[in-house]
Enzyme design. Structure first.
Site: not given
Length: 81
Positions: A7, A49-50, A53
């Site tokens: 990341c 993953h995004e 976030h």
């Protein structure tokens, strides 16, 4: 699947996390028309993953255990399963 995630928040760190092999995303285009896509493999992992976030979750809080951290310089020594 278990992957070594990296990341931009922690540029030299890899974190072993669990992700789904595939995922489905529903979204709207500029005309507000709804679309859906099924993503697999690397693209699925990236989207998860995004989305983490967007929910305020970082990979470091998703680590599979206390041994799931490594420096990128150690990558050649890590299991890839």
């Amino acid at each position: 699947m278990t992957v070594w995630d990296d990341c931009m928040c922690f540029p030299d760190l890899l974190v072993r996390v669990e992700r789904h092999r595939s995922c489905r995303i529903t979204y709207r285009d500029r005309e507000w028309k709804e679309h859906a896509m099924v993503l697999e493999g690397d693209l699925s992992e990236l989207l998860q993953h995004e989305c983490d976030h967007l929910d305020g979750i970082l990979a470091v809080s998703q680590a599979v255990d206390k041994f799931a951290f490594a420096l990128k310089s150690q990558k050649k020594f890590l299991r890839q399963d």
